[in-house]
Design a protein around this motif. Structure first.
Motif, PDB file in Angstrom:
ATOM      1  N   SER A   1      43.029  50.079  43.556  1.00  0.00           N
ATOM      2  CA  SER A   1      43.893  50.237  42.387  1.00  0.00           C
ATOM      3  C   SER A   1      43.168  51.017  41.306  1.00  0.00           C
ATOM      4  O   SER A   1      43.756  51.909  40.663  1.00  0.00           O
ATOM      5  CB  SER A   1      44.311  48.856  41.872  1.00  0.00           C
ATOM      6  N   ARG A   2      41.877  50.714  41.089  1.00  0.00           N
ATOM      7  CA  ARG A   2      41.108  51.419  40.069  1.00  0.00           C
ATOM      8  C   ARG A   2      40.795  52.857  40.462  1.00  0.00           C
ATOM      9  O   ARG A   2      40.507  53.691  39.603  1.00  0.00           O
ATOM     10  CB  ARG A   2      39.830  50.629  39.753  1.00  0.00           C
ATOM     11  N   TRP A   3      40.862  53.126  41.769  1.00  0.00           N
ATOM     12  CA  TRP A   3      40.676  54.510  42.241  1.00  0.00           C
ATOM     13  C   TRP A   3      42.007  55.261  42.318  1.00  0.00           C
ATOM     14  O   TRP A   3      42.057  56.391  42.817  1.00  0.00           O
ATOM     15  CB  TRP A   3      40.016  54.502  43.613  1.00  0.00           C
ATOM     16  N   ASN A   4      43.088  54.628  41.869  1.00  0.00           N
ATOM     17  CA  ASN A   4      44.439  55.212  41.901  1.00  0.00           C
ATOM     18  C   ASN A   4      44.957  55.458  43.316  1.00  0.00           C
ATOM     19  O   ASN A   4      45.867  56.271  43.502  1.00  0.00           O
ATOM     20  CB  ASN A   4      44.500  56.518  41.088  1.00  0.00           C
ATOM     21  N   ASP A   5      44.401  54.763  44.292  1.00  0.00           N
ATOM     22  CA  ASP A   5      44.964  54.770  45.646  1.00  0.00           C
ATOM     23  C   ASP A   5      45.967  53.614  45.710  1.00  0.00           C
ATOM     24  O   ASP A   5      45.700  52.550  46.275  1.00  0.00           O
ATOM     25  CB  ASP A   5      43.844  54.593  46.678  1.00  0.00           C
ATOM     26  N   LEU A   6      47.141  53.825  45.105  1.00  0.00           N
ATOM     27  CA  LEU A   6      48.075  52.717  44.920  1.00  0.00           C
ATOM     28  C   LEU A   6      48.685  52.248  46.236  1.00  0.00           C
ATOM     29  O   LEU A   6      48.900  51.043  46.429  1.00  0.00           O
ATOM     30  CB  LEU A   6      49.175  53.121  43.933  1.00  0.00           C
ATOM     31  N   LYS A   7      48.962  53.172  47.152  1.00  0.00           N
ATOM     32  CA  LYS A   7      49.533  52.750  48.437  1.00  0.00           C
ATOM     33  C   LYS A   7      48.539  51.898  49.211  1.00  0.00           C
ATOM     34  O   LYS A   7      48.879  50.830  49.745  1.00  0.00           O
ATOM     35  CB  LYS A   7      49.942  53.961  49.274  1.00  0.00           C
ATOM     36  N   GLY A   8      47.276  52.355  49.284  1.00  0.00           N
ATOM     37  CA  GLY A   8      46.258  51.570  49.975  1.00  0.00           C
ATOM     38  C   GLY A   8      46.037  50.222  49.312  1.00  0.00           C
ATOM     39  O   GLY A   8      45.881  49.198  49.987  1.00  0.00           O
ATOM     40  N   ALA A   9      46.050  50.214  47.968  1.00  0.00           N
ATOM     41  CA  ALA A   9      45.867  48.957  47.233  1.00  0.00           C
ATOM     42  C   ALA A   9      47.002  47.989  47.529  1.00  0.00           C
ATOM     43  O   ALA A   9      46.780  46.789  47.749  1.00  0.00           O
ATOM     44  CB  ALA A   9      45.789  49.240  45.735  1.00  0.00           C
ATOM     45  N   ARG A  10      48.228  48.505  47.562  1.00  0.00           N
ATOM     46  CA  ARG A  10      49.366  47.620  47.827  1.00  0.00           C
ATOM     47  C   ARG A  10      49.313  47.072  49.258  1.00  0.00           C
ATOM     48  O   ARG A  10      49.594  45.890  49.486  1.00  0.00           O
ATOM     49  CB  ARG A  10      50.680  48.374  47.608  1.00  0.00           C
ATOM     50  N   ASP A  11      48.959  47.920  50.218  1.00  0.00           N
ATOM     51  CA  ASP A  11      48.857  47.448  51.612  1.00  0.00           C
ATOM     52  C   ASP A  11      47.829  46.321  51.720  1.00  0.00           C
ATOM     53  O   ASP A  11      48.066  45.310  52.392  1.00  0.00           O
ATOM     54  CB  ASP A  11      48.474  48.607  52.533  1.00  0.00           C
ATOM     55  N   ASP A  12      46.685  46.488  51.049  1.00  0.00           N
ATOM     56  CA  ASP A  12      45.649  45.445  51.091  1.00  0.00           C
ATOM     57  C   ASP A  12      46.130  44.163  50.408  1.00  0.00           C
ATOM     58  O   ASP A  12      45.883  43.058  50.892  1.00  0.00           O
ATOM     59  CB  ASP A  12      44.364  45.944  50.413  1.00  0.00           C
ATOM     60  N   ALA A  13      46.788  44.311  49.261  1.00  0.00           N
ATOM     61  CA  ALA A  13      47.277  43.124  48.544  1.00  0.00           C
ATOM     62  C   ALA A  13      48.321  42.381  49.373  1.00  0.00           C
ATOM     63  O   ALA A  13      48.314  41.145  49.446  1.00  0.00           O
ATOM     64  CB  ALA A  13      47.852  43.533  47.192  1.00  0.00           C
ATOM     65  N   ASP A  14      49.224  43.132  50.011  1.00  0.00           N
ATOM     66  CA  ASP A  14      50.239  42.495  50.864  1.00  0.00           C
ATOM     67  C   ASP A  14      49.578  41.731  52.006  1.00  0.00           C
ATOM     68  O   ASP A  14      49.942  40.588  52.306  1.00  0.00           O
ATOM     69  CB  ASP A  14      51.190  43.549  51.434  1.00  0.00           C
ATOM     70  N   ALA A  15      48.594  42.371  52.663  1.00  0.00           N
ATOM     71  CA  ALA A  15      47.916  41.719  53.792  1.00  0.00           C
ATOM     72  C   ALA A  15      47.160  40.482  53.332  1.00  0.00           C
ATOM     73  O   ALA A  15      47.152  39.448  54.019  1.00  0.00           O
ATOM     74  CB  ALA A  15      46.967  42.714  54.460  1.00  0.00           C
ATOM     75  N   SER A  16      46.525  40.557  52.169  1.00  0.00           N
ATOM     76  CA  SER A  16      45.780  39.411  51.657  1.00  0.00           C
ATOM     77  C   SER A  16      46.697  38.235  51.375  1.00  0.00           C
ATOM     78  O   SER A  16      46.407  37.090  51.742  1.00  0.00           O
ATOM     79  CB  SER A  16      45.026  39.818  50.388  1.00  0.00           C
ATOM     80  N   LEU A  17      47.832  38.502  50.747  1.00  0.00           N
ATOM     81  CA  LEU A  17      48.757  37.420  50.400  1.00  0.00           C
ATOM     82  C   LEU A  17      49.460  36.847  51.628  1.00  0.00           C
ATOM     83  O   LEU A  17      49.886  35.694  51.613  1.00  0.00           O
ATOM     84  CB  LEU A  17      49.776  37.914  49.377  1.00  0.00           C
ATOM     85  N   ARG A  18      49.570  37.631  52.686  1.00  0.00           N
ATOM     86  CA  ARG A  18      50.098  37.059  53.931  1.00  0.00           C
ATOM     87  C   ARG A  18      49.123  36.054  54.522  1.00  0.00           C
ATOM     88  O   ARG A  18      49.517  35.086  55.174  1.00  0.00           O
ATOM     89  CB  ARG A  18      50.386  38.172  54.954  1.00  0.00           C
ATOM     90  N   GLY A  19      47.828  36.280  54.285  1.00  0.00           N
ATOM     91  CA  GLY A  19      46.824  35.381  54.847  1.00  0.00           C
ATOM     92  C   GLY A  19      46.512  34.186  53.967  1.00  0.00           C
ATOM     93  O   GLY A  19      46.157  33.111  54.470  1.00  0.00           O
ATOM     94  N   GLU A  20      46.633  34.335  52.644  1.00  0.00           N
ATOM     95  CA  GLU A  20      46.239  33.250  51.743  1.00  0.00           C
ATOM     96  C   GLU A  20      46.863  33.472  50.377  1.00  0.00           C
ATOM     97  O   GLU A  20      46.832  34.580  49.839  1.00  0.00           O
ATOM     98  CB  GLU A  20      44.719  33.222  51.611  1.00  0.00           C
ATOM     99  N   GLU A  21      47.436  32.412  49.819  1.00  0.00           N
ATOM    100  CA  GLU A  21      48.046  32.499  48.502  1.00  0.00           C
ATOM    101  C   GLU A  21      46.962  32.569  47.419  1.00  0.00           C
ATOM    102  O   GLU A  21      45.944  31.893  47.498  1.00  0.00           O
ATOM    103  CB  GLU A  21      48.934  31.285  48.257  1.00  0.00           C
ATOM    104  N   SER A  22      47.182  33.426  46.413  1.00  0.00           N
ATOM    105  CA  SER A  22      46.236  33.553  45.310  1.00  0.00           C
ATOM    106  C   SER A  22      46.974  34.042  44.072  1.00  0.00           C
ATOM    107  O   SER A  22      47.500  35.158  44.069  1.00  0.00           O
ATOM    108  CB  SER A  22      45.118  34.538  45.651  1.00  0.00           C
ATOM    109  N   PRO A  23      47.036  33.232  43.015  1.00  0.00           N
ATOM    110  CA  PRO A  23      47.721  33.701  41.802  1.00  0.00           C
ATOM    111  C   PRO A  23      47.034  34.903  41.162  1.00  0.00           C
ATOM    112  O   PRO A  23      47.695  35.770  40.592  1.00  0.00           O
ATOM    113  CB  PRO A  23      47.680  32.481  40.883  1.00  0.00           C
ATOM    114  N   LEU A  24      45.709  34.980  41.285  1.00  0.00           N
ATOM    115  CA  LEU A  24      45.000  36.115  40.692  1.00  0.00           C
ATOM    116  C   LEU A  24      45.353  37.409  41.428  1.00  0.00           C
ATOM    117  O   LEU A  24      45.489  38.469  40.811  1.00  0.00           O
ATOM    118  CB  LEU A  24      43.488  35.867  40.728  1.00  0.00           C
ATOM    119  N   LEU A  25      45.516  37.323  42.757  1.00  0.00           N
ATOM    120  CA  LEU A  25      45.899  38.511  43.503  1.00  0.00           C
ATOM    121  C   LEU A  25      47.361  38.865  43.238  1.00  0.00           C
ATOM    122  O   LEU A  25      47.731  40.037  43.259  1.00  0.00           O
ATOM    123  CB  LEU A  25      45.662  38.306  45.000  1.00  0.00           C
TER     124      LEU A  25
END
Length: 411
Positions: free
Chosen positions: A171-195
């Motif tokens: 996200s800080r590198w402005n790779d928004l698509k890659g950032a969103r894919d990672d965030a989606d995958a992370s939240l599928r594996g584990e809930e996190s309010p910070l994420l």
């Protein structure tokens, strides 16, 4: 690291622990840890601080307190309990991870690296050390090396919190698509309010609004003592002209932190856009009472004086020397534009652009307002001149936080 997945049964067990009796410092420490996992950070800090002050602190109390302080972005305060915890329990490698995070927040990257290397020795084969070294590489401006370290950490398989770290970095590198894919995958594996907060920010920058609001609603429920999800939701609702919903969220945030001047300032901004001048002034007055002389609040006050046609008072206020660079020129340009002195407004907005930081409010808005002033000076009047101003300024402001290109397209 500090927000594991809580299913219904584990959350119920933590609630039971919270409601249980406190007979000794160990009980207070365990209750503080449970409160921290439930997102009730203020109460958790109270219990963990009390347990850590004991002559012989119970196991875990110092480390849990340090962890909580890191999550609260108080690195200097976190270092003392983490140092004491490592001295008492040197065999706990995750304490090195939290001290590394504290040192990283404090800007001591070399000491942080030493802690991460200790973590790697204590947990051989764990991807944690590679992941955290990747964060250090990113903070040092070495993106390629950071990507390699994070990819190596994920090679054995997806780890939700590491995916979350990479989402934040991308996200800080402005790779928004890659950032969103990672965030989606992370939240599928584990809930996190910070994420969820992170994903809401990413998706909003991609131009979406419903998804971020849904994430922020869940995060607000999971972090009942943290006003941040409410404040972010209010910002989106302001952009979408959902003023009543924005006010409701800001009032909930103020119930959590009534002495936070920035929250009163944001409420004043919503009331200003609604045209409720008296309520906007009341919010500004409360903010100034909490933080006298705040230059940001001075700008809000100047804007309100300008729209209420108290021009002399606005000019006096903008004569202060402590305003951010370019702010005086920007608001004087705003005043001249409202007086239909469009060429003078354009000149002042140009001066503001040269002086202001691109990240400041004058820096973000001056380009759009200069463009609007130029159009107002050159385009023949529409049947309703007041409507022409409202259209240009109002629509431009509404689209401002998406992108300048989007603003110009809307105009």
């Amino acid at each position: 690291l500090g927000q594991p997945h809580l299913n219904r049964s584990s959350a119920a067990a933590l609630q039971k622990l919270v409601r249980g009796p406190v007979r000794c410092p160990g009980d207070a420490a365990r209750r503080g840890r449970a409160l921290s996992l439930l997102g009730r950070f203020h109460e958790a800090r109270r219990d963990l601080t009390a347990a850590a002050r004991e002559k012989n602190p119970p196991p875990g109390a110092l480390g849990w307190l340090g962890e909580l302080l890191v999550m609260s972005a108080e690195p200097q305060a976190a270092l003392a309990p983490l140092d004491a915890a490592l001295a008492a329990e040197p065999g706990r490698p995750w304490l090195h991870a939290w001290r590394a995070a504290a040192r990283c927040q404090a800007g001591d990257l070399a000491a942080s690296r030493a802690d991460i290397e200790s973590l790697g020795r204590g947990l051989p084969g764990s991807p944690a050390a590679d992941a955290l070294l990747g964060v250090l590489e990113a903070m040092s401006g070495r993106r390629e090396s950071a990507e390699q370290m994070l990819a190596r950490a994920l090679k054995p398989g997806p780890v939700p919190w590491i995916l979350g770290l990479r989402a934040a970095m991308r996200s800080r590198w402005n790779d928004l698509k890659g950032a969103r894919d990672d965030a989606d995958a992370s939240l599928r594996g584990e809930e996190s309010p910070l994420l969820r907060l992170e994903r809401a920010s990413i998706v909003r920058r991609m131009g979406e609004f419903l998804g971020p609001l849904a994430d922020l609603k869940i995060a607000a429920a999971q972090l009942p003592e943290d006003p941040e999800p409410l404040v972010r939701a209010a910002a989106i609702q302001l952009d979408q002209a959902q003023y009543a919903a924005a006010v409701q969220n800001l009032e909930k945030a103020l119930a959590l932190r009534p002495r936070d001047a920035s929250l009163h300032r944001q409420l004043a901004r919503v009331r200003f856009v609604q045209g409720r001048w008296d309520q906007a002034q009341a919010a500004i007055d409360r903010a100034l009472a909490l933080c006298p002389g705040d230059p940001h609040m001075t700008q809000e006050q100047a804007q309100l004086l300008i729209v209420r046609d108290r021009r002399a008072a606005a000019r006096r206020l903008l004569g202060r020397n402590d305003l951010p660079a370019g702010a005086k020129e920007f608001w004087l340009g705003y005043l001249e534009t409202r007086l239909k002195n469009y060429r003078e407004g354009e000149r002042l907005f140009t001066a503001a652009l040269k002086l202001a930081s691109p990240d400041s409010e004058p820096g973000r808005r001056a380009g759009l307002y200069r463009w609007a002033a130029r159009i107002l000076a050159e385009v023949p009047p529409l049947p309703k001149p007041a409507g022409r101003e409202l259209f240009l300024m109002g629509r431009g402001y509404r689209h401002l936080y998406q992108s300048t290109a989007g603003s110009l397209a809307a105009l």
